[in-house]
Structures are given as structure tokens and as C-alpha cells.
Design an enzyme around this catalytic site. Structure first.
Site, PDB file in Angstrom:
ATOM      1  N   ASP A  79       0.848  -1.192   0.000  1.00  0.00           N
ATOM      2  CA  ASP A  79       0.000   0.000   0.000  1.00  0.00           C
ATOM      3  C   ASP A  79       0.889   1.250   0.000  1.00  0.00           C
ATOM      4  O   ASP A  79       1.806   1.348  -0.817  1.00  0.00           O
ATOM      5  CB  ASP A  79      -0.970  -0.076   1.192  1.00  0.00           C
ATOM      6  CG  ASP A  79      -2.034   1.001   1.178  1.00  0.00           C
ATOM      7  OD1 ASP A  79      -3.001   0.880   0.421  1.00  0.00           O
ATOM      8  OD2 ASP A  79      -1.880   1.984   1.923  1.00  0.00           O
ATOM      9  N   TYR A 106      -2.258  11.081   2.110  1.00  0.00           N
ATOM     10  CA  TYR A 106      -3.062  11.261   0.901  1.00  0.00           C
ATOM     11  C   TYR A 106      -3.078  12.728   0.482  1.00  0.00           C
ATOM     12  O   TYR A 106      -2.952  13.052  -0.701  1.00  0.00           O
ATOM     13  CB  TYR A 106      -4.498  10.804   1.161  1.00  0.00           C
ATOM     14  CG  TYR A 106      -4.686   9.317   1.255  1.00  0.00           C
ATOM     15  CD1 TYR A 106      -5.005   8.562   0.123  1.00  0.00           C
ATOM     16  CD2 TYR A 106      -4.568   8.647   2.473  1.00  0.00           C
ATOM     17  CE1 TYR A 106      -5.198   7.189   0.204  1.00  0.00           C
ATOM     18  CE2 TYR A 106      -4.756   7.278   2.559  1.00  0.00           C
ATOM     19  CZ  TYR A 106      -5.063   6.550   1.423  1.00  0.00           C
ATOM     20  OH  TYR A 106      -5.244   5.198   1.502  1.00  0.00           O
ATOM     21  N   HIS A 109      -6.605  -6.640  -1.852  1.00  0.00           N
ATOM     22  CA  HIS A 109      -5.563  -5.646  -1.594  1.00  0.00           C
ATOM     23  C   HIS A 109      -4.708  -6.038  -0.393  1.00  0.00           C
ATOM     24  O   HIS A 109      -3.515  -5.738  -0.349  1.00  0.00           O
ATOM     25  CB  HIS A 109      -6.225  -4.290  -1.339  1.00  0.00           C
ATOM     26  CG  HIS A 109      -5.256  -3.187  -1.055  1.00  0.00           C
ATOM     27  ND1 HIS A 109      -4.468  -2.621  -2.036  1.00  0.00           N
ATOM     28  CD2 HIS A 109      -4.933  -2.536   0.103  1.00  0.00           C
ATOM     29  CE1 HIS A 109      -3.706  -1.670  -1.503  1.00  0.00           C
ATOM     30  NE2 HIS A 109      -3.971  -1.613  -0.202  1.00  0.00           N
TER      31      HIS A 109
END
Length: 289
Positions: free
Chosen positions: A107, A214, A270
């Protein structure tokens, strides 16, 4: 074999002007491997890998990355720019691994790992990537692929101030925990695991710092690399049932590696190192050792 059997020490390490909580496992004279977790995990995200990789004779260096769990959480979005995250890891490699190590990431940890390999190839012995595309492929796909744009809408929501952390925190972190459970295979996260994540997210300022990764990548994107080729030996492991990132980005990513191998796991999500821990451990162990 449990994590605690191989736990060498948990200590605070100074790097790049901050302090990171770092777990070390495996033999002290083993080849050093940096394991980088993603969102919304912390060092514990590698719990299923530590015993197996330590048994391969590898010395594992597993930080809580900046903003996470017990590591420092500097204020402001700019504190989480990719250059700072890369410098954190470079500092760990210098101080704990003698200037060179294998780097493994999942990730956001995988995105940092890609950039470490691009910025500091001399520091990276081998690179292993779990379910994140090469940054060049990620950029191109987000601009051209409507399906990926739709899958990435959550990242747009994370750009908002305050609201995302408020929503994730609702009902004692129920929203955040369900986000992990519903996007993983049944049983990949136990109730005990979820309690560990709840405790980590409850550290003062942690969720805002985590979301700032982010925000910083969008608002302060890293400068283009002078070359997009990855020159170090690279293994990419990709769970095909990832709901956030399309598997179509995997092969183009490995095509940018001079010495790359791609392994697709068709039944994994994921959260590939949780869903298929044994297979991932075997792949990583064979590659790294």
C-alpha cells in the site's frame, strides 16, 4: 512460531529529524530487510510475515512510519510529502542497515518503497512490492482510466479537512474497521487484530497524520524522477481482487523494472499479505534470502 518469539527489540530510532518506533526481528547478523506498512496499518501489519522471514535468517526492520501509532506525528500536510517519507527510510537504512538493505512495501509503504528505489538505488539491494503500481503507471492510469478514477474516489474524500477522520472514528472506529474487513477476505482480520488497529488509531493525532499522506501526495506531488526505470531486482505480488487498485496496472509497472518478476494471486485482495500469508511468505523468503 509467533511474532514474540522473534521479537529482538522495539525501540525509538532518530531519522530525518523525527523519531520512529521500530520493531526489529530475526538474527542480528542477518541480511537487513525494511518492511514498510501502508494505510491504515502500522508495524503490526507484517505480523504474519515476521516469524517466517526471520526463519529465513533475515534481520527485519519494521517501523511505524511517520504519523502512525507510536512514531512522531509532525504537524501539517507538508510534513508528509513523499520526499520526507523517503528520507525517513533512507535514514533507517543508514543507521540500522549499514547503508544498504532490501525494501518491502505494501500500500502506501509500497509507494514509498518505489520512490526509495528510484531516488536511492544504491541503498536498495532488492525491492518487493505488494499491490501498488509504479508511481509513473499510477499517475498515467489515474488520468486516463475512468474505472480507476471511480475506484479512487475515496482518496478524493480524504482530501477534505476534518470530515474523513471524523467519519472513520464514528462508533469507536467502527467505520474504519469495517473498511478493512469488507475489502479483505473473510477471516483475514481477527477481532484481536482489529483491537490492535483501534488502539493504534487512537494515538493522539494519528488519524489526521495518516490521512495527511493522501493530502500531501495530491497537494504537493513529488518531482518527476530523472528516470522511471527501476534498476534493482524487483518482485511484485498482486492480489487480483483488490477493490481499490486495478490489476491492469501490475504488468506495466513490472515492465519499468530492469529485473522484475510479477506474481498474481487470483483469490487475494488488496490485503494480500493477510489473505495469502503462507504464499506471500514463501515468495518473499525465496526472493529476499
Amino acid at each position: 512460531m509467533t511474532v514474540t518469539e522473534f521479537l529482538v527489540q522495539q525501540r525509538t530510532i532518530a531519522t530525518n529529524g523525527i523519531h520512529l518506533n521500530v520493531v526489529q526481528a530475526g538474527p542480528e547478523d542477518g541480511s537487513p530487510v525494511i518492511l514498510l506498512h501502508g494505510f491504515p496499518e502500522f508495524w503490526y501489519g507484517w505480523r504474519n510475515q515476521l516469524p517466517a522471514l526471520a526463519a529465513h535468517g533475515l534481520r527485519l526492520i519494521v517501523p511505524d512510519q511517520r504519523g502512525y501509532n507510536l512514531s512522531d506525528k509532525p504537524q501539517g500536510i507538508t510534513s508528509y510529502r513523499m520526499d520526507a517519507l523517503v528520507a525517513d527510510v533512507a535514514g533507517l537504512i543508514e543507521s540500522l542497515a549499514g547503508g544498504r538493505a532490501c525494501v518491502v512495501g505494501h500500500d502506501w509503504g509500497a509507494m514509498v518503497a518505489w520512490w526509495v528505489a528510484l531516488r536511492h538505488p544504491d541503498m536498495v539491494e532488492k525491492l518487493a512490492i505488494l499491490n501498488v503500481p509504479h508511481p509513473r503507471i499510477a499517475m498515467k492510469t489515474l488520468r486516463s482510466d475512468p474505472q480507476q478514477m471511480m475506484r479512487s474516489l475515496y482518496a478524493g474524500f480524504f482530501q477534505l479537512p476534518v470530515l474523513p477522520e471524523t467519519v472513520i472514528r464514528l462508533n469507536d472506529w467502527k467505520v474504519g474497521l469495517q473498511m478493512m474487513q469488507k475489502t479483505a477476505r473473510d477471516g483475514s482480520f481477527t477481532e484481536e487484530d482489529l483491537e490492535e488497529y483501534r488502539k493504534a488509531w487512537s494515538q493522539p493525532g494519528a488519524m489526521t497524520a495518516m490521512l495527511n499522506w493522501y493530502r500531501a501526495y495530491v497537494q504537493h506531488p513529488p518531482a518527476a524522477s530523472h528516470t522511471w526505470r527501476v534498476t534493482v531486482p524487483t518482485l511484485m505480488i498482486w492480489g487480483e481482487k483488490d477493490v481499490a487498485l486495478r490489476a491492469t496496472m501490475a504488468q506495466p509497472s513490472i515492465d519499468l523494472c530492469d529485473d522484475g518478476r510479477l506474481v498474481m494471486l487470483k483469490d487475494a485482495t488488496h490485503w494480500v499479505q493477510h489473505d495469502e500469508a503462507d504464499q506471500v511468505n514463501q515468495l518473499l523468503g525465496d526472493f529476499l534470502a
